[in-house]
Design an enzyme around this catalytic site. Structure first.
Site, PDB file in Angstrom:
ATOM      1  N   GLU A 325       0.824  -1.201   0.000  1.00 25.41           N
ATOM      2  CA  GLU A 325       0.000   0.000   0.000  1.00 25.41           C
ATOM      3  C   GLU A 325       0.860   1.254   0.000  1.00 25.41           C
ATOM      4  OE1 GLU A 325      -2.105   3.460   1.774  1.00 25.41           O
ATOM      5  OE2 GLU A 325      -0.372   2.396   2.540  1.00 25.41           O
ATOM      6  N   GLU A 326       1.959   1.224   0.737  1.00 27.17           N
ATOM      7  CA  GLU A 326       2.721   2.447   0.972  1.00 27.17           C
ATOM      8  C   GLU A 326       3.372   3.017  -0.281  1.00 27.17           C
ATOM      9  OE1 GLU A 326       2.452   4.197   3.386  1.00 27.17           O
ATOM     10  OE2 GLU A 326       2.200   3.066   5.240  1.00 27.17           O
TER      11      GLU A 326
END
Length: 459
Positions: A325-326
């Site tokens: 996600e990051e």
């Protein structure tokens, strides 16, 4: 008389249903607060594995650990979903200082932004120019920017009570600052950390060069809020100061990683799928306890709470631990792609990615009718001080699942302390309160229970 009888029947039925729901939700909370596993799981993720940047050994260890734990819960199915992810490595610790005309220096804390290129081995030293945002940068133009380090110094707005709005109001300079400064001939970028308090912790985060050619890509770093204030003040006193920084980060080829998925198959409507999730990867400075170890273990706990309370869901409930996600959102995109290819019917998705703080409620990306349905459940949450039920953002990883029918939701914890830790070296296990974490897991499980029991309304 028939109408009166029907109304009486509905009243009795609804009263019984409300009583049954209260009992089930009470049981969920009791289990989470007295025998919850979320805090112990987070302890291991944080203290035995640590920061889990996608493509790293720690990320793979987290995949292995969480799959093993979900295997132990007696779920109907647990599996790994392969996904290719970027691999960016920070390298040796970054170093920076402010230098005045007499050669005196003051060291300041910085960290490379995720995805940045490195400086030359000897570092970069150049004149520095402060701007409050990308529009100001563009207005200055190449003649004022070329050959300089650009210092983006727009702080988060402290007057905004909703801190994610304050974050959204200035995160563009972190994400796109290097791209825009590179177009104007800058040699580097320093960005004020996305942090509402003054401290010495620089906060990393994703950045992008867009379609800039490799030769125009310049190194980008975040500076702590104390460092940013010192730099700004020093510039006002002496605009001719120079700034030095050195970082050795590197981007490698993509590598294989995995989403981790656990499932309880529905007893009545197994083809109606409900997802609860968080992201398994984190940044590398701290151990990612709030962002998003908390959401990971809360999602796992939702399934455990269903099992230990003997609840047999009508619909299939999945916990999905998304990877990357990051710095890419590859895990969320891959999960949605596979779901679409399999023609799976996802009716509800709930994400926890706002830290393990005291839960206040939920935000919904849904039809008005489904939000109105949720509001009829409001009294069920009042004993647990859950009061926010509003239209709004749900979550990045579940975003690719969006269609015209699905109800999407995000857990809304108290956010006033979140950006003290977000993407920084102090996002560690000791800053997560056990009871607050467990309350969040129970709130999520309760909302999943209600959507499973009553389903969603068609648009």
């Amino acid at each position: 008389m028939r109408i009166l009888g029907l109304l009486l029947f509905l009243s009795v039925t609804m009263g019984f249903s409300q009583t049954s729901d209260k009992q089930q939700i009470r049981a969920i909370y009791n289990s989470s607060l007295t025998e919850g596993k979320s805090y112990g799981w987070l302890n291991y993720l944080s203290n035995q594995i640590g920061g889990r940047l996608s493509g790293s050994l720690q990320a793979q260890l987290a995949v292995d650990y969480t799959k093993k734990q979900m295997d132990s819960l007696g779920l109907d199915k647990v599996w790994l979903q392969p996904v290719m992810v970027p691999k960016w490595v920070r390298g040796t610790p970054e170093f920076a200082y402010i230098e005045n005309q007499s050669g005196m220096t003051n060291n300041v804390p910085i960290c490379a932004l995720g995805g940045s290129v490195s400086t030359p081995g000897v570092g970069i030293k150049a004149a520095i120019i402060e701007v409050k945002g990308i529009e100001e940068l563009k207005a200055l133009g190449r003649s004022k920017i070329a050959g300089k380090i650009v210092f983006f110094n727009r702080p988060m707005d402290p007057t905004l009570i909703r801190t994610f709005e304050a974050y959204s109001g200035c995160v563009d300079q972190r994400y796109s600052g290097a791209e825009e400064a590179g177009k104007l001939g800058a040699v580097g970028v320093i960005v004020r950390s996305m942090n509402l308090r003054l401290d010495d912790n620089p906060h990393t985060g994703a950045m992008s060069y867009g379609d800039l050619p490799v030769e125009s890509r310049i190194p980008a770093a975040a500076i702590s809020t104390n460092g940013a204030d010192l730099l700004s003040t020093t510039l006002k006193l002496d605009p001719k100061i120079k700034f030095f920084f050195r970082q050795s980060c590197k981007q490698y080829d993509d590598v294989e990683s995995f989403n981790v998925v656990g499932e309880i198959t529905g007893s009545t409507y197994p083809n109606e799928i409900m997802v609860v999730g968080g992201h398994l990867d984190s940044w590398d400075l701290g151990d990612g306890s709030h962002d998003d170890g908390a959401g990971v273990v809360q999602s796992m706990e939702v399934l455990r709470l269903m099992k230990v309370n003997g609840y047999k869901p009508q619909r299939t409930i999945r916990a999905v631990l998304f990877m990357n996600e990051e710095n890419g959102l590859r895990g969320g995109a891959k999960y949605a792609e596979i779901a679409k290819n399999k023609k799976e019917n996802h009716i509800f998705a709930l994400e926890s990615d706002s830290g393990g703080f005291t839960p206040r409620g939920f935000s919904f990306d849904s039809s008005d009718a489904n939000l109105e349905r949720v509001l009829t459940w409001k009294s069920l949450f009042e004993p647990y001080l859950i009061h926010v039920f509003e239209k709004g953002y749900s979550g990045a990883d579940i975003g690719p699942l969006k269609d015209k029918q699905i109800v999407m939701a995000g857990l809304v914890p108290d956010s006033q302390r979140y950006f003290d830790y977000h993407h920084a070296q102090n996002d560690i296990f000791e800053h997560v309160n056990r009871r607050e974490l467990e309350l969040g897991a129970a709130a999520m499980a309760s909302m999943v229970y209600l959507f499973d029991k009553y389903g969603i309304l068609p648009n």
